[in-house]
Design a protein around this motif. Structure first.
Motif, PDB file in Angstrom:
ATOM      1  N   UNK A 125       0.813  -1.230   0.000  1.00  0.00           N
ATOM      2  CA  UNK A 125       0.000   0.000   0.000  1.00  0.00           C
ATOM      3  C   UNK A 125       0.843   1.275   0.000  1.00  0.00           C
ATOM      4  N   UNK A 126       1.988   1.241   0.679  1.00  0.00           N
ATOM      5  CA  UNK A 126       2.862   2.417   0.733  1.00  0.00           C
ATOM      6  C   UNK A 126       3.318   2.837  -0.667  1.00  0.00           C
ATOM      7  N   UNK A 127       3.582   1.847  -1.506  1.00  0.00           N
ATOM      8  CA  UNK A 127       4.044   2.114  -2.863  1.00  0.00           C
ATOM      9  C   UNK A 127       2.922   2.645  -3.741  1.00  0.00           C
ATOM     10  N   UNK A 128       1.744   2.104  -3.556  1.00  0.00           N
ATOM     11  CA  UNK A 128       0.590   2.577  -4.329  1.00  0.00           C
ATOM     12  C   UNK A 128       0.326   4.045  -4.013  1.00  0.00           C
ATOM     13  N   UNK A 129       0.426   4.404  -2.723  1.00  0.00           N
ATOM     14  CA  UNK A 129       0.234   5.806  -2.322  1.00  0.00           C
ATOM     15  C   UNK A 129       1.281   6.707  -2.959  1.00  0.00           C
ATOM     16  N   UNK A 130       2.549   6.262  -2.929  1.00  0.00           N
ATOM     17  CA  UNK A 130       3.635   7.055  -3.500  1.00  0.00           C
ATOM     18  C   UNK A 130       3.460   7.267  -4.998  1.00  0.00           C
ATOM     19  N   UNK A 131       3.023   6.229  -5.668  1.00  0.00           N
ATOM     20  CA  UNK A 131       2.934   6.262  -7.133  1.00  0.00           C
ATOM     21  C   UNK A 131       1.950   7.313  -7.633  1.00  0.00           C
ATOM     22  N   UNK A 132       0.960   7.639  -6.822  1.00  0.00           N
ATOM     23  CA  UNK A 132      -0.075   8.555  -7.292  1.00  0.00           C
ATOM     24  C   UNK A 132      -0.030   9.926  -6.620  1.00  0.00           C
ATOM     25  N   UNK A 133       1.085  10.222  -5.927  1.00  0.00           N
ATOM     26  CA  UNK A 133       1.175  11.509  -5.246  1.00  0.00           C
ATOM     27  C   UNK A 133       2.085  12.499  -5.956  1.00  0.00           C
ATOM     28  N   UNK A 134       2.826  12.056  -6.956  1.00  0.00           N
ATOM     29  CA  UNK A 134       3.813  12.938  -7.575  1.00  0.00           C
ATOM     30  C   UNK A 134       3.765  12.864  -9.103  1.00  0.00           C
ATOM     31  N   UNK A 135       2.963  13.710  -9.731  1.00  0.00           N
ATOM     32  CA  UNK A 135       2.893  13.704 -11.190  1.00  0.00           C
ATOM     33  C   UNK A 135       4.151  14.304 -11.808  1.00  0.00           C
ATOM     34  N   UNK A 136       4.410  13.961 -13.044  1.00  0.00           N
ATOM     35  CA  UNK A 136       5.557  14.496 -13.774  1.00  0.00           C
ATOM     36  C   UNK A 136       5.334  15.987 -14.044  1.00  0.00           C
ATOM     37  N   UNK A 137       6.232  16.857 -13.556  1.00  0.00           N
ATOM     38  CA  UNK A 137       6.022  18.301 -13.725  1.00  0.00           C
ATOM     39  C   UNK A 137       6.467  18.853 -15.083  1.00  0.00           C
ATOM     40  N   UNK A 138       7.119  18.014 -15.896  1.00  0.00           N
ATOM     41  CA  UNK A 138       7.685  18.506 -17.150  1.00  0.00           C
ATOM     42  C   UNK A 138       6.678  18.465 -18.298  1.00  0.00           C
ATOM     43  N   UNK A 139       6.803  19.440 -19.198  1.00  0.00           N
ATOM     44  CA  UNK A 139       5.978  19.451 -20.409  1.00  0.00           C
ATOM     45  C   UNK A 139       6.520  18.407 -21.389  1.00  0.00           C
ATOM     46  N   UNK A 140       5.784  18.165 -22.447  1.00  0.00           N
ATOM     47  CA  UNK A 140       6.213  17.183 -23.440  1.00  0.00           C
ATOM     48  C   UNK A 140       7.565  17.573 -24.055  1.00  0.00           C
ATOM     49  N   UNK A 141       7.737  18.840 -24.378  1.00  0.00           N
ATOM     50  CA  UNK A 141       9.000  19.294 -24.972  1.00  0.00           C
ATOM     51  C   UNK A 141      10.147  19.175 -23.960  1.00  0.00           C
ATOM     52  N   UNK A 142       9.883  19.504 -22.716  1.00  0.00           N
ATOM     53  CA  UNK A 142      10.915  19.372 -21.677  1.00  0.00           C
ATOM     54  C   UNK A 142      11.303  17.904 -21.485  1.00  0.00           C
ATOM     55  N   UNK A 143      10.325  17.033 -21.612  1.00  0.00           N
ATOM     56  CA  UNK A 143      10.617  15.594 -21.515  1.00  0.00           C
ATOM     57  C   UNK A 143      11.496  15.145 -22.685  1.00  0.00           C
ATOM     58  N   UNK A 144      11.222  15.674 -23.864  1.00  0.00           N
ATOM     59  CA  UNK A 144      12.052  15.339 -25.026  1.00  0.00           C
ATOM     60  C   UNK A 144      13.496  15.772 -24.804  1.00  0.00           C
ATOM     61  N   UNK A 145      13.672  16.961 -24.246  1.00  0.00           N
ATOM     62  CA  UNK A 145      15.019  17.487 -23.994  1.00  0.00           C
ATOM     63  C   UNK A 145      15.763  16.612 -22.983  1.00  0.00           C
ATOM     64  N   UNK A 146      15.101  16.272 -21.895  1.00  0.00           N
ATOM     65  CA  UNK A 146      15.809  15.494 -20.866  1.00  0.00           C
ATOM     66  C   UNK A 146      16.049  14.050 -21.307  1.00  0.00           C
ATOM     67  N   UNK A 147      15.192  13.510 -22.140  1.00  0.00           N
ATOM     68  CA  UNK A 147      15.434  12.168 -22.688  1.00  0.00           C
ATOM     69  C   UNK A 147      16.708  12.174 -23.534  1.00  0.00           C
ATOM     70  N   UNK A 148      16.893  13.229 -24.321  1.00  0.00           N
ATOM     71  CA  UNK A 148      18.098  13.347 -25.137  1.00  0.00           C
ATOM     72  C   UNK A 148      19.331  13.580 -24.266  1.00  0.00           C
ATOM     73  N   UNK A 149      19.159  14.355 -23.185  1.00  0.00           N
ATOM     74  CA  UNK A 149      20.253  14.535 -22.224  1.00  0.00           C
ATOM     75  C   UNK A 149      20.661  13.185 -21.645  1.00  0.00           C
ATOM     76  N   UNK A 150      19.678  12.359 -21.336  1.00  0.00           N
ATOM     77  CA  UNK A 150      19.942  11.041 -20.742  1.00  0.00           C
ATOM     78  C   UNK A 150      20.688  10.125 -21.713  1.00  0.00           C
ATOM     79  N   UNK A 151      20.541  10.396 -23.010  1.00  0.00           N
ATOM     80  CA  UNK A 151      21.257   9.612 -24.027  1.00  0.00           C
ATOM     81  C   UNK A 151      22.687  10.106 -24.229  1.00  0.00           C
ATOM     82  N   UNK A 152      23.060  11.172 -23.483  1.00  0.00           N
ATOM     83  CA  UNK A 152      24.416  11.699 -23.586  1.00  0.00           C
ATOM     84  C   UNK A 152      24.572  12.816 -24.594  1.00  0.00           C
TER      85      UNK A 152
END
Length: 202
Positions: A125-152
């Protein structure tokens, strides 16, 4: 008889867990592994009903192993000390049947195994609570940028990939660091993956 494989890199815990489950009626530990690679081999060779898997193990971690075993009929239970929403989300996407924390009593694990064999999914139950308390704050474009950063990719690479200027990329990076409350790109990538927001970790 429920046939079980256990994967745990701490030998003492591996042995203790195996001994406890062997004492349970209708359960038999047929294999023990100290990393995810060994676990995958044992599951494919021994065809157990259940594989109990730690996450942080050498060679191949438990989540990578769970993803590899996705097509296998064996049901995977993650048993870990880490109550991280990112780990939990990735485990769910890998199709695990259970995600439990190690600080729970051993009899709860045996009960969970029986329920899972009856077709249920068991998540702490602790994990289920955690999973739904913190939405992704980044926009779609910001997610694209950080995904590319993660690729080096560096700023110039990202600007070419997304057809935007290097200045715009730097602006996006600044916003990403602020939103994730970190001070540099490495910390941002780590936070992004840990939270389970990266498509690459799915």
């Amino acid at each position: 008889m429920i046939r079980i494989v256990i994967a745990e890199d701490q030998r003492m815990l591996l042995g203790a867990l195996g001994a406890l489950l062997d004492l349970e009626d209708g359960m038999e530990v047929v294999g023990q592994a100290q990393n995810g690679e060994e676990a995958c081999k044992l599951v494919k060779e021994l065809k157990p009903d259940i594989c109990i898997m730690d996450i942080e193990m050498p060679v191949k971690d438990g989540l990578d192993a769970a993803e590899e075993l996705y097509e296998e009929p064996c049901k995977v239970i993650i048993l870990t000390t880490f109550a991280r929403p990112g780990y939990f989300e990735r485990a769910r996407r890998a199709g695990v049947s259970g995600y439990l924390l190690k600080d729970n009593p051993s009899e709860e694990l045996a009960t969970a195994i029986r329920k899972i064999m009856n077709g249920q999914r068991i998540f702490d139950p602790e994990l289920v609570d955690l999973a739904f308390t913190e939405p992704n704050p980044l926009t779609e474009r910001e997610r694209e940028v950080i995904e590319l950063m993660a690729e080096g990719k560096n700023t110039k690479d990202i600007s070419k990939a997304l057809f935007i200027t290097t200045g715009t990329v730097r602006n996006y990076v600044s916003v990403i660091l602020e939103k994730l409350e970190v001070s540099n790109r490495i910390e941002a990538i780590s936070r992004f993956k840990e939270k389970g927001w990266s498509k690459k970790s799915r």
